[in-house]
Design a protein around this motif. Structure first.
Motif, PDB file in Angstrom:
ATOM      1  N   ALA A  25       0.832  -1.205   0.000  1.00 21.23           N
ATOM      2  CA  ALA A  25       0.000   0.000   0.000  1.00 21.23           C
ATOM      3  C   ALA A  25       0.864   1.252   0.000  1.00 21.23           C
ATOM      4  CB  ALA A  25      -0.930  -0.005   1.206  1.00 21.23           C
ATOM      5  N   ASP A  27       0.233   4.179   1.365  1.00 24.86           N
ATOM      6  CA  ASP A  27       0.156   5.101   2.495  1.00 24.86           C
ATOM      7  C   ASP A  27       0.906   4.646   3.739  1.00 24.86           C
ATOM      8  OD1 ASP A  27      -1.635   3.049   2.706  1.00 24.86           O
ATOM      9  OD2 ASP A  27      -3.266   4.234   3.512  1.00 24.86           O
ATOM     10  N   MET A  28       0.844   3.342   4.055  1.00 26.75           N
ATOM     11  CA  MET A  28       1.498   2.884   5.280  1.00 26.75           C
ATOM     12  C   MET A  28       1.730   1.379   5.195  1.00 26.75           C
ATOM     13  SD  MET A  28      -1.628   3.122   7.997  1.00 26.75           S
ATOM     14  CE  MET A  28      -2.555   4.517   7.377  1.00 26.75           C
ATOM     15  N   ASP A  58      -8.631   3.842  14.433  1.00 30.07           N
ATOM     16  CA  ASP A  58      -9.886   3.359  13.886  1.00 30.07           C
ATOM     17  C   ASP A  58      -9.880   1.840  13.772  1.00 30.07           C
ATOM     18  OD1 ASP A  58     -12.387   3.690  12.666  1.00 30.07           O
ATOM     19  OD2 ASP A  58     -11.491   3.369  10.713  1.00 30.07           O
ATOM     20  N   CYS A  60     -11.914  -0.741  11.308  1.00 31.89           N
ATOM     21  CA  CYS A  60     -12.833  -0.800  10.176  1.00 31.89           C
ATOM     22  C   CYS A  60     -13.132  -2.262   9.885  1.00 31.89           C
ATOM     23  CB  CYS A  60     -12.192  -0.140   8.963  1.00 31.89           C
ATOM     24  SG  CYS A  60     -13.102  -0.358   7.434  1.00 31.89           S
ATOM     25  N   HIS A  76      -6.248   0.779  12.341  1.00 32.11           N
ATOM     26  CA  HIS A  76      -5.294   1.822  11.968  1.00 32.11           C
ATOM     27  C   HIS A  76      -4.656   2.375  13.236  1.00 32.11           C
ATOM     28  CE1 HIS A  76      -7.334   1.780   8.030  1.00 32.11           C
ATOM     29  NE2 HIS A  76      -6.125   2.058   7.618  1.00 32.11           N
ATOM     30  N   ARG A  85       2.395   5.674  11.288  1.00 32.54           N
ATOM     31  CA  ARG A  85       1.116   4.991  11.126  1.00 32.54           C
ATOM     32  C   ARG A  85       1.334   3.559  10.687  1.00 32.54           C
ATOM     33  NH1 ARG A  85      -3.346   8.112  11.572  1.00 32.54           N
ATOM     34  NH2 ARG A  85      -2.928  10.332  11.548  1.00 32.54           N
ATOM     35  N   ARG A  87      -0.993  -0.234   9.720  1.00 34.67           N
ATOM     36  CA  ARG A  87      -2.288  -0.896   9.525  1.00 34.67           C
ATOM     37  C   ARG A  87      -2.129  -2.349   9.949  1.00 34.67           C
ATOM     38  NH1 ARG A  87      -3.298   0.119   3.864  1.00 34.67           N
ATOM     39  NH2 ARG A  87      -4.197   2.079   4.503  1.00 34.67           N
TER      40      ARG A  87
ATOM     41  N   GLU B 336      -5.916   0.334  -1.454  1.00 36.05           N
ATOM     42  CA  GLU B 336      -6.490   0.916  -0.246  1.00 36.05           C
ATOM     43  C   GLU B 336      -5.666   2.131   0.170  1.00 36.05           C
ATOM     44  OE1 GLU B 336      -6.225  -2.015   2.868  1.00 36.05           O
ATOM     45  OE2 GLU B 336      -4.446  -2.859   1.932  1.00 36.05           O
ATOM     46  N   PHE B 337      -6.321   3.057   0.810  1.00 37.59           N
ATOM     47  CA  PHE B 337      -5.646   4.286   1.224  1.00 37.59           C
ATOM     48  C   PHE B 337      -6.357   4.854   2.435  1.00 37.59           C
ATOM     49  CE2 PHE B 337      -4.062   8.603   1.080  1.00 37.59           C
ATOM     50  CZ  PHE B 337      -2.787   8.450   0.565  1.00 37.59           C
ATOM     51  N   TYR B 338      -5.564   5.273   3.416  1.00 35.23           N
ATOM     52  CA  TYR B 338      -6.134   5.925   4.597  1.00 35.23           C
ATOM     53  C   TYR B 338      -5.649   7.361   4.603  1.00 35.23           C
ATOM     54  CZ  TYR B 338      -7.304   6.858   9.485  1.00 35.23           C
ATOM     55  OH  TYR B 338      -7.815   7.393  10.638  1.00 35.23           O
ATOM     56  N   ALA B 340      -5.597  10.835   6.589  1.00 32.71           N
ATOM     57  CA  ALA B 340      -5.879  11.431   7.890  1.00 32.71           C
ATOM     58  C   ALA B 340      -5.707  12.936   7.768  1.00 32.71           C
ATOM     59  CB  ALA B 340      -4.929  10.881   8.943  1.00 32.71           C
ATOM     60  N   TYR B 351     -10.911   5.847   5.148  1.00 36.15           N
ATOM     61  CA  TYR B 351     -10.208   4.636   4.727  1.00 36.15           C
ATOM     62  C   TYR B 351     -10.952   4.080   3.514  1.00 36.15           C
ATOM     63  CZ  TYR B 351      -8.410  -0.144   4.831  1.00 36.15           C
ATOM     64  OH  TYR B 351      -7.850  -1.354   4.493  1.00 36.15           O
ATOM     65  N   ILE B 353     -11.246   1.544   0.329  1.00 39.05           N
ATOM     66  CA  ILE B 353     -10.828   0.321  -0.347  1.00 39.05           C
ATOM     67  C   ILE B 353     -11.525   0.316  -1.698  1.00 39.05           C
ATOM     68  CG2 ILE B 353     -10.724  -2.194  -0.273  1.00 39.05           C
ATOM     69  CD1 ILE B 353     -11.097  -2.093   2.698  1.00 39.05           C
ATOM     70  N   LYS B 364     -14.648   3.877   4.864  1.00 37.37           N
ATOM     71  CA  LYS B 364     -14.913   4.004   6.296  1.00 37.37           C
ATOM     72  C   LYS B 364     -14.528   5.404   6.738  1.00 37.37           C
ATOM     73  CE  LYS B 364     -15.491   2.444  10.637  1.00 37.37           C
ATOM     74  NZ  LYS B 364     -15.000   3.239  11.621  1.00 37.37           N
TER      75      LYS B 364
END
Lengths: 170, 405
Positions: A25, A27-28, A58, A60, A76, A85, A87, B336-338, B340, B351, B353, B364
């Motif tokens: 991913a 982002d993290m 969070d 989810c 998260h 961060r 996951r 997927e990406f969160y 913030a 979040y 997907i 989410k």
């Protein structure tokens, strides 16, 4: 946002291949963990002085119906001291049961109630697992992918979909 | 069940003590929306607070799954309905993160200006409403008067006072109208002096202070464990602001201070917001000064509508893209990406997907108010009497639209 120097390898050691690391991913980074190891991993992520994931952003819940395993919980995490961060993903079958992480992060209480209310995921050890958004007598779990967008037909919902004869989600 | 139910009567040395269950809300001016609190009390002493939420639940996340990415913007407006531009921004960043695109610089500045204006608007409400809840009625009249200036600016920029839906994936809907920059600066000048008025009005007001000082203290450690974020967390001495620590958009290019307080009581949470409005003004002023000219939407006909509407009349290709984009939306690569962002209430997370289609597989919302409200149930916070619950609730600043999603 991705911290390349996050020392995650050391955390994985005690879990002996059961926890895997996924860097795909953008982002993290992401850890995949079986439900049995979830609480131990979370405790270690929070307490390890090199990581200090003290903030649970969070939880989810995801339903990947009709694929199996059907449910997935995505945690998260954030580290206030290090500003990292992470996951954590945990796949669950149907019916879904996961251990609660309230002893690790108090904030998990309402998040887990939400996941229970919307997806019917049970959390072992949760002190107060009740519906949070829907009313107590509500039948079904509205965020599941096989739950119709308009809901099921009843007196209050005349435009709803006819409920199938066999009860799917209870 | 509107009246208190006596659940237990105990005769003690000092007389008769009654344990009662009291129902507060859902229709009550101090609950800031449709929130119902079930209070278990011994006389006037609070033993347990149990929030019952969901009265405003609209199934936003379920709706997300049947809407295209552009159609979702108006839904996000209705989460924290006091600050729609912040909600738009967080969502846009999640989709842009998966698409791997960035909005043009000018668009980023406009988004930040809008988000900071909405932060002022959101904070203004609670700056006035908390004192009103505890008996200082006047302040709300002043803050609402000033909030009206922000509403006017929103209307000037987007045509709408509240639900602006001004963001688009890849930029913003329109450029700032002529004269908007001057009006925003004018607002900054007027408003800077007004903030001092609130402080003069309330900071030495003994009645207000007696109701909020040293009430509902939350330690930094507890606040983190409870997942508090935003001003609620910073009032407890935790120095964390997503705008500074994980800068998104152009927050890395502007200077501002992160306001922290030490005691974590109701007063600190209130004061933190008052001071944050000053920082917002600083950010807005810098944005207006630094903002470059240029595009406000990415130049990709498969994702963004054409900015120049004349093209629709003359270019067949633009017309086709416009039709397909309106009818089908655009596809977002699987992944997927969160995202913030620092919304006025705290960490607003989206979040996303995607399964590669035009609609999100799952989106989410990590709603800060939802998490913050949970602190009300916590017995470690210093709330003793019924009146303290009202102060505590006000200072946590939940917006029910966001709590109930």
């Amino acid at each position: 946002m991705v911290a390349d120097d996050m020392p995650l390898a050391a955390v994985l050691q005690p879990f002996d291949q059961r926890v895997s690391l996924d860097h795909s991913a953008a982002d993290m980074p992401c850890l995949l963990v079986p439900p049995a190891d979830l609480v131990a991993l979370c405790t270690q992520l929070r307490d390890d002085p090199a990581l200090r994931f003290d903030f649970l952003s969070d939880i989810c819940a995801v339903d990947i119906f009709p694929k199996t395993p059907r449910f997935m919980l995505v945690y998260h995490l954030f580290s206030v001291p290090h500003k990292w961060r992470l996951r954590v993903k945990c796949c669950l079958g149907d019916p879904a049961t996961a251990p609660t992480v309230i002893p690790v992060w108090t904030t998990a209480n309402w998040h887990e109630r939400e996941a229970y209310d919307m997806y019917g995921i049970h959390f072992d050890g949760h002190p107060d697992l009740r519906r949070i958004y829907m009313w107590d007598g509500f039948d079904g779990f509205p965020m599941r992918r096989d739950f119709p967008l308009r809901g099921y037909r009843d007196d209050y919902n005349p435009m709803g979909v006819e409920r199938p004869p066999e009860e799917g989600a209870g | 069940m509107t009246e208190a139910t006596v659940i237990n009567e105990v005769t003690t040395d000092t007389g008769l003590s009654r344990e009662v269950l009291l129902n507060l809300g859902p229709q009550h001016p101090s609950t800031h929306g449709v929130l119902r609190l079930l209070l278990q009390m011994d006389g006037e002493i609070i033993e347990r607070v149990e929030p019952h939420i969901g009265l405003l639940h609209r199934g936003t996340e379920k709706l997300f799954e049947s809407f295209t990415y552009t159609q979702i913007f108006p839904l996000t407006d209705r989460l924290d309905y006091l600050c729609p531009p912040s909600n738009n921004l967080g969502y846009a960043l999640a989709v842009e993160g998966l698409l791997g695109i960035k909005a043009p610089e000018r668009a980023q500045y406009i988004r930040v200006i809008m988000a900071e204006l909405s932060r002022i608007s959101g904070h203004l409400l609670i700056t006035g409403a908390l004192p009103m809840d505890v008996g200082a009625m006047t302040s709300l009249l002043y803050t609402m008067r000033d909030r009206e200036m922000v509403m006017d600016l929103m209307e000037m920029i987007s045509g709408v006072r509240m639900h602006t839906s001004f963001c688009r994936v890849g930029g913003v809907r329109e450029d700032l109208p002529e004269g908007a920059e001057a009006r925003i600066l004018e607002f900054c000048d007027i408003f800077a002096a007004r903030i001092s008025d609130y402080e003069t009005l309330l900071e030495n007001n003994r009645i207000f202070l007696a109701r909020v000082e040293n009430i509902g203290n939350i330690t930094g450690e507890d606040a983190i464990a409870l997942g508090l974020s935003g001003p609620n967390l910073r009032a407890s001495g935790v120095d964390w602001d997503i705008r500074r620590d994980e800068p998104y958009e152009i927050y890395g290019q502007v200077e501002f201070d992160v306001i922290t307080r030490q005691d974590g009581d109701c007063y600190d949470r209130w004061k933190c917001r008052v001071d944050e409005m000053r920082e917002s003004l600083r950010i807005i002023r810098q944005c207006i000064g630094q903002m470059p000219k240029g595009d406000i939407l990415i130049d990709d006909p498969k994702i963004a509508f054409p900015v120049d509407k004349d093209l629709l009349a003359h270019s067949m290709e633009t017309h086709i893209h416009h039709f397909l984009l309106s009818a089908n939306g655009f596809k977002v690569p699987a992944g997927e990406f969160y995202s913030a962002t620092e919304a006025p209430k705290g960490e607003l997370g989206y979040y996303l997907i995607s399964d590669g289609s035009e609609k999100p597989f799952r989106l989410k919302v990590r709603a800060p108010s939802f998490v913050n409200l949970q602190a009300l149930t916590e017995r470690t916070t210093n709330i003793k009497y019924l009146a303290d619950v009202i102060a505590m609730l006000g200072s946590l600043d939940p917006v029910m639209g966001e709590v109930d999603k």
